[in-house]
Design a protein around this motif. Structure first.
Motif, PDB file in Angstrom:
ATOM      1  N   LEU A  20      43.787  51.917  37.470  1.00 20.16           N
ATOM      2  CA  LEU A  20      44.956  51.141  37.878  1.00 20.16           C
ATOM      3  C   LEU A  20      46.101  51.394  36.910  1.00 20.16           C
ATOM      4  CD1 LEU A  20      43.328  47.628  38.546  1.00 20.16           C
ATOM      5  CD2 LEU A  20      43.368  49.603  40.058  1.00 20.16           C
ATOM      6  N   ASN A  21      47.342  51.274  37.417  1.00 14.78           N
ATOM      7  CA  ASN A  21      48.494  51.338  36.506  1.00 14.78           C
ATOM      8  C   ASN A  21      48.815  49.947  35.980  1.00 14.78           C
ATOM      9  OD1 ASN A  21      49.869  49.998  38.550  1.00 14.78           O
ATOM     10  ND2 ASN A  21      51.095  51.773  39.153  1.00 14.78           N
ATOM     11  N   GLU A  22      49.933  49.822  35.243  1.00 17.52           N
ATOM     12  CA  GLU A  22      50.230  48.533  34.607  1.00 17.52           C
ATOM     13  C   GLU A  22      50.563  47.444  35.619  1.00 17.52           C
ATOM     14  OE1 GLU A  22      54.194  50.772  34.656  1.00 17.52           O
ATOM     15  OE2 GLU A  22      52.062  51.199  34.502  1.00 17.52           O
ATOM     16  N   ASN A  23      50.868  47.842  36.873  1.00 22.32           N
ATOM     17  CA  ASN A  23      51.123  46.870  37.937  1.00 22.32           C
ATOM     18  C   ASN A  23      49.873  46.596  38.773  1.00 22.32           C
ATOM     19  OD1 ASN A  23      53.920  46.637  37.287  1.00 22.32           O
ATOM     20  ND2 ASN A  23      54.274  48.599  38.307  1.00 22.32           N
ATOM     21  N   TYR A  24      48.734  47.043  38.287  1.00 20.94           N
ATOM     22  CA  TYR A  24      47.440  46.860  38.943  1.00 20.94           C
ATOM     23  C   TYR A  24      47.357  47.583  40.287  1.00 20.94           C
ATOM     24  CZ  TYR A  24      46.525  43.191  35.473  1.00 20.94           C
ATOM     25  OH  TYR A  24      46.330  42.488  34.315  1.00 20.94           O
ATOM     26  N   LYS A  25      48.148  48.645  40.451  1.00 16.18           N
ATOM     27  CA  LYS A  25      48.069  49.459  41.662  1.00 16.18           C
ATOM     28  C   LYS A  25      46.988  50.512  41.477  1.00 16.18           C
ATOM     29  CE  LYS A  25      50.674  52.631  44.607  1.00 16.18           C
ATOM     30  NZ  LYS A  25      51.933  53.396  44.787  1.00 16.18           N
ATOM     31  N   VAL A  26      46.171  50.733  42.525  1.00 14.30           N
ATOM     32  CA  VAL A  26      45.077  51.693  42.438  1.00 14.30           C
ATOM     33  C   VAL A  26      45.641  53.119  42.462  1.00 14.30           C
ATOM     34  CG1 VAL A  26      42.971  52.562  43.518  1.00 14.30           C
ATOM     35  CG2 VAL A  26      43.473  50.109  43.564  1.00 14.30           C
ATOM     36  N   ILE A  27      45.379  53.875  41.393  1.00 11.96           N
ATOM     37  CA  ILE A  27      45.819  55.264  41.292  1.00 11.96           C
ATOM     38  C   ILE A  27      44.740  56.209  41.804  1.00 11.96           C
ATOM     39  CG2 ILE A  27      46.617  57.066  39.693  1.00 11.96           C
ATOM     40  CD1 ILE A  27      48.543  54.703  40.035  1.00 11.96           C
ATOM     41  N   ALA A  28      43.487  55.872  41.529  1.00 12.28           N
ATOM     42  CA  ALA A  28      42.366  56.702  41.990  1.00 12.28           C
ATOM     43  C   ALA A  28      41.122  55.831  42.069  1.00 12.28           C
ATOM     44  CB  ALA A  28      42.137  57.870  41.032  1.00 12.28           C
ATOM     45  N   GLU A  29      40.218  56.203  42.966  1.00 14.48           N
ATOM     46  CA  GLU A  29      38.949  55.488  43.101  1.00 14.48           C
ATOM     47  C   GLU A  29      37.853  56.471  43.451  1.00 14.48           C
ATOM     48  OE1 GLU A  29      38.192  53.773  47.340  1.00 14.48           O
ATOM     49  OE2 GLU A  29      40.237  53.143  46.794  1.00 14.48           O
ATOM     50  N   THR A  30      36.613  56.100  43.138  1.00 13.53           N
ATOM     51  CA  THR A  30      35.486  56.972  43.462  1.00 13.53           C
ATOM     52  C   THR A  30      34.198  56.166  43.515  1.00 13.53           C
ATOM     53  OG1 THR A  30      34.430  59.082  42.911  1.00 13.53           O
ATOM     54  CG2 THR A  30      34.802  57.576  41.090  1.00 13.53           C
ATOM     55  N   GLY A 263      37.743  40.809  42.555  1.00 14.19           N
ATOM     56  CA  GLY A 263      38.462  41.906  43.206  1.00 14.19           C
ATOM     57  C   GLY A 263      38.905  41.529  44.599  1.00 14.19           C
ATOM     58  N   ALA A 264      38.047  40.822  45.339  1.00 16.54           N
ATOM     59  CA  ALA A 264      38.392  40.380  46.689  1.00 16.54           C
ATOM     60  C   ALA A 264      39.580  39.426  46.665  1.00 16.54           C
ATOM     61  CB  ALA A 264      37.185  39.698  47.335  1.00 16.54           C
ATOM     62  N   SER A 265      39.586  38.511  45.697  1.00 15.87           N
ATOM     63  CA  SER A 265      40.701  37.572  45.567  1.00 15.87           C
ATOM     64  C   SER A 265      42.000  38.308  45.278  1.00 15.87           C
ATOM     65  CB  SER A 265      40.408  36.557  44.461  1.00 15.87           C
ATOM     66  OG  SER A 265      41.490  35.676  44.287  1.00 15.87           O
ATOM     67  N   TYR A 266      41.937  39.282  44.369  1.00 16.90           N
ATOM     68  CA  TYR A 266      43.139  40.033  44.011  1.00 16.90           C
ATOM     69  C   TYR A 266      43.655  40.852  45.190  1.00 16.90           C
ATOM     70  CZ  TYR A 266      46.060  43.694  42.082  1.00 16.90           C
ATOM     71  OH  TYR A 266      47.098  44.572  41.867  1.00 16.90           O
ATOM     72  N   LEU A 267      42.756  41.522  45.913  1.00 17.88           N
ATOM     73  CA  LEU A 267      43.174  42.412  46.998  1.00 17.88           C
ATOM     74  C   LEU A 267      43.747  41.662  48.191  1.00 17.88           C
ATOM     75  CD1 LEU A 267      40.179  44.935  46.954  1.00 17.88           C
ATOM     76  CD2 LEU A 267      42.545  45.411  46.280  1.00 17.88           C
ATOM     77  N   LEU A 288      34.910  31.644  46.324  1.00 25.07           N
ATOM     78  CA  LEU A 288      36.058  31.617  45.425  1.00 25.07           C
ATOM     79  C   LEU A 288      36.645  30.215  45.380  1.00 25.07           C
ATOM     80  CD1 LEU A 288      37.959  34.891  46.429  1.00 25.07           C
ATOM     81  CD2 LEU A 288      36.980  34.416  44.177  1.00 25.07           C
ATOM     82  N   VAL A 289      36.814  29.702  44.170  1.00 24.32           N
ATOM     83  CA  VAL A 289      37.493  28.428  43.961  1.00 24.32           C
ATOM     84  C   VAL A 289      38.601  28.689  42.947  1.00 24.32           C
ATOM     85  CG1 VAL A 289      37.290  26.047  43.191  1.00 24.32           C
ATOM     86  CG2 VAL A 289      35.382  27.129  44.405  1.00 24.32           C
ATOM     87  N   SER A 290      39.847  28.561  43.381  1.00 20.43           N
ATOM     88  CA  SER A 290      41.003  28.872  42.524  1.00 20.43           C
ATOM     89  C   SER A 290      40.888  30.284  41.948  1.00 20.43           C
ATOM     90  CB  SER A 290      41.134  27.846  41.397  1.00 20.43           C
ATOM     91  OG  SER A 290      41.282  26.548  41.917  1.00 20.43           O
ATOM     92  N   SER A 291      40.456  31.222  42.798  1.00 13.84           N
ATOM     93  CA  SER A 291      40.375  32.657  42.485  1.00 13.84           C
ATOM     94  C   SER A 291      39.212  33.023  41.571  1.00 13.84           C
ATOM     95  CB  SER A 291      41.684  33.177  41.876  1.00 13.84           C
ATOM     96  OG  SER A 291      42.751  33.042  42.785  1.00 13.84           O
ATOM     97  N   PHE A 292      38.386  32.049  41.176  1.00 13.80           N
ATOM     98  CA  PHE A 292      37.232  32.333  40.329  1.00 13.80           C
ATOM     99  C   PHE A 292      35.946  31.990  41.086  1.00 13.80           C
ATOM    100  CE2 PHE A 292      40.423  32.320  37.045  1.00 13.80           C
ATOM    101  CZ  PHE A 292      39.937  33.225  36.109  1.00 13.80           C
ATOM    102  N   PRO A 293      34.828  32.660  40.751  1.00 14.09           N
ATOM    103  CA  PRO A 293      33.560  32.343  41.427  1.00 14.09           C
ATOM    104  C   PRO A 293      33.120  30.917  41.151  1.00 14.09           C
ATOM    105  CG  PRO A 293      33.403  34.414  40.197  1.00 14.09           C
ATOM    106  CD  PRO A 293      34.683  33.761  39.786  1.00 14.09           C
ATOM    107  N   ARG A 294      32.648  30.244  42.193  1.00 17.55           N
ATOM    108  CA  ARG A 294      32.049  28.922  42.012  1.00 17.55           C
ATOM    109  C   ARG A 294      30.760  29.078  41.218  1.00 17.55           C
ATOM    110  NH1 ARG A 294      30.630  26.018  47.449  1.00 17.55           N
ATOM    111  NH2 ARG A 294      28.667  27.170  47.293  1.00 17.55           N
ATOM    112  N   GLU A 295      30.580  28.229  40.208  1.00 19.10           N
ATOM    113  CA  GLU A 295      29.389  28.338  39.375  1.00 19.10           C
ATOM    114  C   GLU A 295      28.242  27.520  39.950  1.00 19.10           C
ATOM    115  OE1 GLU A 295      29.983  27.592  35.271  1.00 19.10           O
ATOM    116  OE2 GLU A 295      31.563  29.081  35.051  1.00 19.10           O
TER     117      GLU A 295
END
Length: 524
Positions: A20-30, A263-267, A288-295
């Motif tokens: 990812l770049n500094e803006n969290y944009k995906v540059i490459a994946e594999t 990752g799902a929350s971010y995407l 997801l609760v407030s973008s974090f996994p429920r414990e």
């Protein structure tokens, strides 16, 4: 200045990597197959994603790893440390010895040096009896040269850890600083046996954690990435520094599914929803609760050992892209739970193999296009449709288990195996499959924040409720900062306050989690 970060997540079937770049944009994946030697799969994925990105390597400033090394070591009983187990709590805790309920094979590996020492505290911090320092010195001299690490647990140490700290001082004095010492007050919550178990497991995997981290750092340097700060994913969906991970390697367990949730929350931008992560071996469903996994609020078993440190609330189903489907003569069928795993490209029918998998089912029905569809045209469509309906039902039942009401909720589909799941599901208000869904776990690793958490019993009679909660918040914020979070970005993301009516002194259990962005400028 343009900077980049690399995120790697190790799954049972594939090892995923993103840059990812500094803006969290995906540059490459594999995606690379997860090898029997997990490190080899990490190296392959790293090499491939770096080649695809084609960026200056000196601009990669962060490297994050979500790994299954520690989980595998405990489950497979391999490469575990020789440990000493010290419980401070005699004479109050002699009735139930350490390792009660632990599988015999694991006890045989870890239970050779077990000691019960006088000391410990009451729930309100009062000493049960003074700590027996002479006994601790004798223990230190006895185990010298025979163990790799030490697990120390004291009664009610989440309330007062004074005896655990003193025991560690004595161990360091006799054995030196190189022998790692795990303290239960820094790992588990209230509940002596479960906290002790978590501490024992933590002490047992220090060596494998050190090997994994050193291997990751060496792999980065081998690829020419020499300026990156290294972090590991932990099981609450946040990151921890190398130093923190070496002290608390047990916290890396279950970081894979939580990376997928983050990752799902971010995407998608969804902060409160259910995430269905379909891999090659299992489908993990979390909330997801407030973008974090429920414990999870329950004790969790790891490798047959009951523990009580923080873990995500997950339901895992034996359904993934490599899940083996068996059909008998009457056209009845059985789905899994076993999988061809990372051998999917060799064993699945659509790739020229001889094993019917869940991937073959969706390709045969025209719901996905990969491999050679002509190789599954001979399959009975009616039978395939019944198998597919059952697969979908398995996912819907898992979603239903995680819901707290009958109301439909948003569902996010991620993971390379999510081609198995349709875009409409019972109980879902909508089904979202974001871009880069196949590597959501690696993205979750790369974008994760750093967190700190405290879980302690307080007596409200001392400071009053409000001041006690504020004090607990400060402790959690400091934990996050110590773990590598930027102070200005830290905030409280979860707070739970549970009165304990069965204890005197107006006792309350307070759990606080704080999180913040990675600290950019840190002294080495």
């Amino acid at each position: 200045m343009t900077t980049y970060r690399i995120g790697i997540d190790v799954g049972g079937t594939n090892t995923d990597a993103v840059i990812l770049n500094e803006n969290y944009k995906v540059i490459a994946e594999t995606k690379s197959p997860t090898m029997e030697d997990v490190s080899e799969g990490i190296y392959m994925a790293m090499r491939d994603v770096i080649n695809k990105a084609n960026i200056p390597l000196d601009k990669i400033k962060f490297a994050m790893l979500g790994t299954t090394h520690v989980t595998n070591a405990i489950v497979e009983r391999k490469k575990l440390n020789r440990i000493a187990v010290i419980r401070i709590g005699a004479p109050a805790t002699l009735a139930v010895k350490p390792f009660v309920g632990t599988p015999l094979d694991l006890k045989g590996i870890l239970g050779n040096f077990v000691y019960l020492v006088r000391g410990g505290h009451e729930f309100d911090g009062r000493e049960i009896t003074k700590i027996d320092e002479n006994h601790l010195y004798r223990i230190a001299n006895e185990i010298k040269g025979h163990i790799d690490s030490i697990a120390i647990t004291s009664v009610f140490s989440p309330v007062s850890n004074a005896h655990e700290l003193r025991a560690r001082e004595i161990m360091n004095e006799v054995l030196g600083e190189d022998i790692p010492v795990s303290l239960s007050s820094e790992i588990g919550s209230v509940g002596l046996l479960e906290r002790e178990n978590a501490t024992i497991l933590n002490a047992s995997v220090v060596k494998i954690a050190r090997t994994t981290i050193n291997g990751f750092v060496n792999a980065l340097e081998k690829e020419g990435i020499k300026n990156a700060r290294v972090y590991l994913g932990q099981n609450d969906g946040t990151l921890m520094s190398v130093e923190y991970a070496l002290k608390y390697p047990i916290l890396t367990i279950a970081c894979g599914p939580t990376n997928s949730l983050r990752g799902a929350s971010y995407l998608t931008g969804e902060a409160n929803s259910i995430v269905v992560d379909v891999g090659g071996t299992t489908t993990d469903v979390g909330v997801l609760v407030s973008s974090f996994p429920r414990e999870s609020s329950l004790a969790v078993e790891i490798g047959g050992v009951r523990t009580n440190f923080r873990m995500p609330d997950l339901v895992s189903v034996g359904l993934g892209g490599g899940t083996i489907i068996r059909i008998n003569e009457e056209n009845s069928f059985k789905i899994g739970p076993d999988s061809v795993g990372y051998e999917l490209p060799q064993k699945s029918l659509v790739f020229g193999g001889d094993t019917l998998t869940a991937t073959d089912v969706v390709v045969a029905l025209g719901k996905a296009n990969l491999g050679d569809p002509s190789k599954v045209q001979f399959l009975d469509k009616e039978v395939m449709s019944r198998i597919y309906a059952k697969m979908v039902e398995m996912v819907e039942m898992a979603i239903d288990q995680m819901k707290t009401s009958a109301e439909p909720v948003p569902v996010i589909l991620v993971g390379g195996g999510s081609i198995l799941v349709p875009d409409k599901l019972e109980g879902a208000s909508k089904v979202v499959k974001p871009n880069n869904f196949g590597v959501a776990n690696a993205i979750g690793s790369a974008i994760a924040q750093v967190s700190g958490q405290i879980d302690k019993i307080f007596s409200l009679d001392r400071l009053g409720r409000q001041k006690t909660i504020e004090y607990a918040k400060k402790l959690a914020l400091q934990e996050a900062i110590d773990a590598g979070a930027e102070e200005d970005t830290c905030s409280i993301v979860d707070l739970e306050d549970i009165p304990l009516s069965y204890l005197p002194g107006n006792a309350t259990r307070i759990t606080v989690k704080a999180a913040g962005n990675l600290r950019i400028n840190m002294t080495e």
